[in-house]
Scaffold this motif. Structure first.
Motif, PDB file in Angstrom:
ATOM      1  N   THR A  17      24.516  54.531  14.513  1.00  0.00           N
ATOM      2  CA  THR A  17      25.544  55.460  15.003  1.00  0.00           C
ATOM      3  C   THR A  17      26.147  56.224  13.740  1.00  0.00           C
ATOM      4  N   PRO A  18      25.779  57.370  13.821  1.00  0.00           N
ATOM      5  CA  PRO A  18      26.554  58.521  12.666  1.00  0.00           C
ATOM      6  C   PRO A  18      28.169  58.347  12.571  1.00  0.00           C
ATOM      7  N   LYS A  19      28.411  58.383  11.221  1.00  0.00           N
ATOM      8  CA  LYS A  19      29.885  58.346  11.062  1.00  0.00           C
ATOM      9  C   LYS A  19      29.991  59.724  10.327  1.00  0.00           C
ATOM     10  N   SER A  29      27.326  63.254   7.277  1.00  0.00           N
ATOM     11  CA  SER A  29      27.142  62.194   8.267  1.00  0.00           C
ATOM     12  C   SER A  29      26.421  60.825   7.471  1.00  0.00           C
ATOM     13  N   VAL A  30      27.100  59.739   7.592  1.00  0.00           N
ATOM     14  CA  VAL A  30      26.463  58.552   7.049  1.00  0.00           C
ATOM     15  C   VAL A  30      25.888  57.747   8.102  1.00  0.00           C
ATOM     16  N   VAL A  31      24.738  57.330   7.894  1.00  0.00           N
ATOM     17  CA  VAL A  31      24.042  56.597   9.170  1.00  0.00           C
ATOM     18  C   VAL A  31      23.358  55.221   8.508  1.00  0.00           C
ATOM     19  N   ARG A  32      23.627  54.338   9.411  1.00  0.00           N
ATOM     20  CA  ARG A  32      23.069  52.993   8.949  1.00  0.00           C
ATOM     21  C   ARG A  32      21.822  52.561   9.984  1.00  0.00           C
ATOM     22  N   ALA A  39      22.677  59.347   3.909  1.00  0.00           N
ATOM     23  CA  ALA A  39      23.816  60.510   3.802  1.00  0.00           C
ATOM     24  C   ALA A  39      23.302  61.769   3.980  1.00  0.00           C
ATOM     25  N   ILE A  40      23.521  62.512   5.322  1.00  0.00           N
ATOM     26  CA  ILE A  40      22.823  63.951   5.328  1.00  0.00           C
ATOM     27  C   ILE A  40      24.155  64.825   5.630  1.00  0.00           C
ATOM     28  N   HIS A  41      23.893  66.156   5.070  1.00  0.00           N
ATOM     29  CA  HIS A  41      24.777  67.072   5.570  1.00  0.00           C
ATOM     30  C   HIS A  41      25.066  67.140   7.014  1.00  0.00           C
ATOM     31  N   ASP A  42      26.412  67.254   7.433  1.00  0.00           N
ATOM     32  CA  ASP A  42      26.330  67.077   8.819  1.00  0.00           C
ATOM     33  C   ASP A  42      26.345  68.136   9.771  1.00  0.00           C
ATOM     34  N   PRO A  87      20.573  69.224   3.524  1.00  0.00           N
ATOM     35  CA  PRO A  87      20.936  68.345   2.330  1.00  0.00           C
ATOM     36  C   PRO A  87      20.897  66.798   2.601  1.00  0.00           C
ATOM     37  N   VAL A  88      20.225  66.106   1.767  1.00  0.00           N
ATOM     38  CA  VAL A  88      20.593  64.699   1.847  1.00  0.00           C
ATOM     39  C   VAL A  88      21.066  64.111   0.387  1.00  0.00           C
ATOM     40  N   TYR A  89      22.122  63.109   0.523  1.00  0.00           N
ATOM     41  CA  TYR A  89      22.689  62.880  -0.636  1.00  0.00           C
ATOM     42  C   TYR A  89      22.581  61.313  -1.068  1.00  0.00           C
ATOM     43  N   PRO A  90      22.478  61.113  -2.342  1.00  0.00           N
ATOM     44  CA  PRO A  90      22.279  59.651  -2.756  1.00  0.00           C
ATOM     45  C   PRO A  90      23.328  58.581  -2.160  1.00  0.00           C
ATOM     46  N   VAL A  91      23.199  57.485  -1.944  1.00  0.00           N
ATOM     47  CA  VAL A  91      23.877  56.480  -1.425  1.00  0.00           C
ATOM     48  C   VAL A  91      23.732  55.145  -2.271  1.00  0.00           C
TER      49      VAL A  91
END
Length: 106
Positions: A17-19, A29-32, A39-42, A87-91
């Motif tokens: 479920t994206p947050k 958008s943060v996704v587990r 983390a990916i650009h929303d 873009p994707v981002y480091p988590v």
């Protein structure tokens, strides 16, 4: 030097479920999913809509408007109509804290 910002607690993320969060005005958008957090650009690269409103499946997030799917690991689309990656981002996970850096991984 990469700067990480706390965006939420790990317990706040439901599986698949994206947050949506904002970091310095940037929608993310943060996704587990599949035991990891991404983390990916929303914003979809095809149509200016929020990816966090889409569905997650098999480490991909699908844009709810036209159905383009983006790989959460690379940001690359694997279905049309999108042709440009997002873009994707480091988590980092520290305890229960989910931290994201706006430094782009791709």
């Amino acid at each position: 030097m990469t700067t990480f910002v706390r965006v939420c607690g790990l317990g706040e993320l439901s599986e698949d479920t994206p947050k949506r969060v904002e970091i310095d005005g940037t929608p993310v958008s943060v996704v587990r999913t599949e035991g990891e957090v991404f983390a990916i650009h929303d914003i979809c690269s095809h149509a200016n809509v929020s990816l966090s409103e889409g569905e997650v499946d098999d480490c991909h997030i699908e844009c709810w408007l036209h159905g383009s799917r983006f790989d959460l690991r690379s940001g690359k689309p694997d279905s049309l109509p999108a042709t440009r990656p997002v873009p994707v981002y480091p988590v980092k996970i520290e305890g229960d804290d989910v931290l994201v850096s706006l430094t782009q991984e791709s």
